[in-house]
Design a protein around this motif. Structure first.
Motif, mmCIF file in Angstrom:
data_model
loop_
_atom_site.group_PDB
_atom_site.id
_atom_site.type_symbol
_atom_site.label_atom_id
_atom_site.label_comp_id
_atom_site.label_asym_id
_atom_site.label_seq_id
_atom_site.Cartn_x
_atom_site.Cartn_y
_atom_site.Cartn_z
ATOM 1 N N TYR A 45 0.834 -1.210 0.000
ATOM 2 C CA TYR A 45 0.000 0.000 0.000
ATOM 3 C C TYR A 45 0.861 1.250 0.000
ATOM 4 N N THR A 46 2.001 1.184 0.671
ATOM 5 C CA THR A 46 2.916 2.325 0.715
ATOM 6 C C THR A 46 4.313 1.877 0.291
ATOM 7 N N ASN A 47 5.115 2.862 -0.096
ATOM 8 C CA ASN A 47 6.519 2.617 -0.434
ATOM 9 C C ASN A 47 6.660 1.569 -1.542
ATOM 10 N N GLN A 48 5.929 1.795 -2.636
ATOM 11 C CA GLN A 48 5.939 0.825 -3.725
ATOM 12 C C GLN A 48 7.303 0.747 -4.406
ATOM 13 N N ALA A 49 7.989 1.875 -4.548
ATOM 14 C CA ALA A 49 9.292 1.880 -5.218
ATOM 15 C C ALA A 49 10.293 1.014 -4.464
ATOM 16 N N ALA A 50 10.266 1.084 -3.130
ATOM 17 C CA ALA A 50 11.187 0.266 -2.330
ATOM 18 C C ALA A 50 10.925 -1.218 -2.541
ATOM 19 N N ALA A 51 9.653 -1.598 -2.716
ATOM 20 C CA ALA A 51 9.331 -3.003 -2.960
ATOM 21 C C ALA A 51 9.896 -3.473 -4.296
ATOM 22 N N SER A 166 -7.481 7.162 -1.039
ATOM 23 C CA SER A 166 -7.145 5.746 -1.126
ATOM 24 C C SER A 166 -7.093 5.285 -2.574
ATOM 25 N N ALA A 167 -8.044 5.740 -3.360
ATOM 26 C CA ALA A 167 -8.048 5.383 -4.782
ATOM 27 C C ALA A 167 -6.843 5.972 -5.485
ATOM 28 N N LYS A 175 0.237 2.813 -11.607
ATOM 29 C CA LYS A 175 0.916 3.641 -12.595
ATOM 30 C C LYS A 175 2.427 3.512 -12.477
ATOM 31 N N LEU A 176 2.952 3.395 -11.264
ATOM 32 C CA LEU A 176 4.400 3.237 -11.082
ATOM 33 C C LEU A 176 4.877 1.960 -11.769
#
Length: 417
Positions: A45-51, A166-167, A175-176
């Protein structure tokens, strides 16, 4: 969709067994594998780039360890990590621009229109995107067009605002990943077309009645020379045979098939023939951050001969061969030893190599290195798919492709754990 782990294991086996020939094919398959890894990575849900960075690093370390000599693998891994960081920064910047525009609109509702502050650059950019045209002078002096204004949300709509945020986060996550995959697709396309882009520049560097010297066999060099021939350039090519694998024999045969005047010489004859040469054109295994070149064995001798006779020494290399590391870096394995059977017949020299003679060690040792290191002072020009560059500029070109945080993959990951 095939299992990612199975794809990774299959590619690891190919790297370990040296089943993939050439840096271009290795780089392309590495990028395609990392694209699959990114596609199947579950986004938090958060920090998608780190994943995404964690997933790519975990696979990338294994790929690099499988074949440390093939620097193109590490180059592509670091390029993909740089892409993730750049796309995340781009989305963050766009989100901040949207927040600034929203805040600007809220402030204008509470103040007099005549006393509103000057528009920010982010607001102007957002207005420009919404109207599909650059901001005019009238727009700058007056106000953002109504079509770019963000509607004001009342405090009674708190629930809908929370759902909207949230959306927004969910859509930003999708999109990332989408933008990263698109950028990796562009990287794969660049790797696939690098030879054609390099060959297009041949007519600018090879002139009528020149003599070109090369060593061994390089597909990039072959396409470069043939492109000049297609432009009605008449020239002769000296090909040093590239012992002990004698890849120059294959290149000489291919050049003759394409209609080029070709002379095959031994590697030891390079100094004797260099005075008749106008330019040396060679391929590269990798280009280091200092402008040094890791190239097939024997090329350092050719570079020294070219420098002695003031002959330009030109290196052709696709951008996937540009390595952000320096030759003395501990992660860089500059060489590997090939089988002694390429140098001598074991049957003929069996008595010299006999470990059972009682001495404890053979008197004859055979060393068959694969690569040479050519320092940047011996290189006159690099020709890449982005154009021609001096050796002193390579560090700046490499800096555009990589992030400093990704140069040392293992240490960064260990500290994170």
């Amino acid at each position: 969709m095939p299992d990612t782990q199975a794809l990774v294991n299959d590619f690891l086996n190919k790297l370990k067994k040296r089943k993939i020939e050439g840096s271009q094919a290795t780089a392309k398959q590495t990028a395609e594998l990392l694209r699959s890894v990114i596609s199947q990575t579950r986004m938090p849900y958060t920090n998608q780039a780190a994943a995404l960075i964690h997933s790519v690093k975990a696979v990338g370390e294994r790929l690099i360890a499988a074949n440390p000599v093939e620097l193109a693998v590490g180059n592509v891994v670091r390029r993909v990590l740089h892409i993730i960081r750049e796309e995340d920064l781009s989305l963050t910047t766009a989100a901040m621009a949207g927040l600034n525009l929203s805040a600007e609109s809220d402030d204008e509702d509470d103040t007099d229109r005549d006393n509103h502050p000057a528009l920010s650059a982010a607001a102007i950019a957002a207005a420009s995107r919404s109207t599909l045209r650059p901001p005019s002078l009238q727009t700058l002096l007056e106000d953002v067009p109504d079509s770019a204004a963000v509607p004001h949300t009342s405090s009674s709509g708190g629930d809908s605002e929370g759902k909207s945020k949230s959306a927004d986060k969910s859509s930003r996550s999708r999109k990332l990943k989408h933008d990263v995959i698109e950028a990796v697709n562009e990287l794969i396309q660049d790797i696939s077309t690098c030879r054609e882009l390099i060959a297009e520049q041949a007519v600018e560097h090879i002139h009528q009645n020149e003599v070109i010297l090369t060593l061994g066999s390089s597909r990039t060099v072959l396409e470069f020379l043939c492109a000049a021939k297609e432009k009605k350039r008449s020239f002769r090519v000296f090909v040093a045979e590239g012992a002990p694998r004698y890849q120059g024999h294959l290149l000489a045969k291919e050049l003759v098939t394409r209609g080029l005047q070709t002379t095959l010489i031994t590697d030891s004859a390079v100094f004797a023939m260099i005075s008749r040469v106008n330019m040396v054109i060679v391929g590269a295994h990798a280009v280091m951050a200092n402008g040094g070149v890791i190239a097939p064995v024997g090329l350092n001798m050719v570079a020294l001969a070219a420098q002695k006779h003031a002959v330009p020494f030109v290196v052709l290399a696709g951008s996937h061969k540009l390595c952000p590391l320096y030759p003395h870096h501990p992660e860089v394995l500059l060489n590997e030893l090939r089988s002694p059977s390429e140098l001598l017949d074991f049957g003929e020299f069996s008595d010299c190599l006999d470990f059972g003679s009682g001495i404890g060690a053979p008197l004859l040792h055979v060393v068959n290195p694969t690569f040479d290191y050519v320092p940047p002072k011996l290189v006159s020009l690099f020709i890449t798919d982005t154009g021609g560059h001096n050796p002193s500029y390579m560090y700046r070109l490499i800096a555009d492709y990589y992030s400093a945080d990704d140069l040392v993959l293992e240490r960064r990951t260990a500290s994170g754990n």
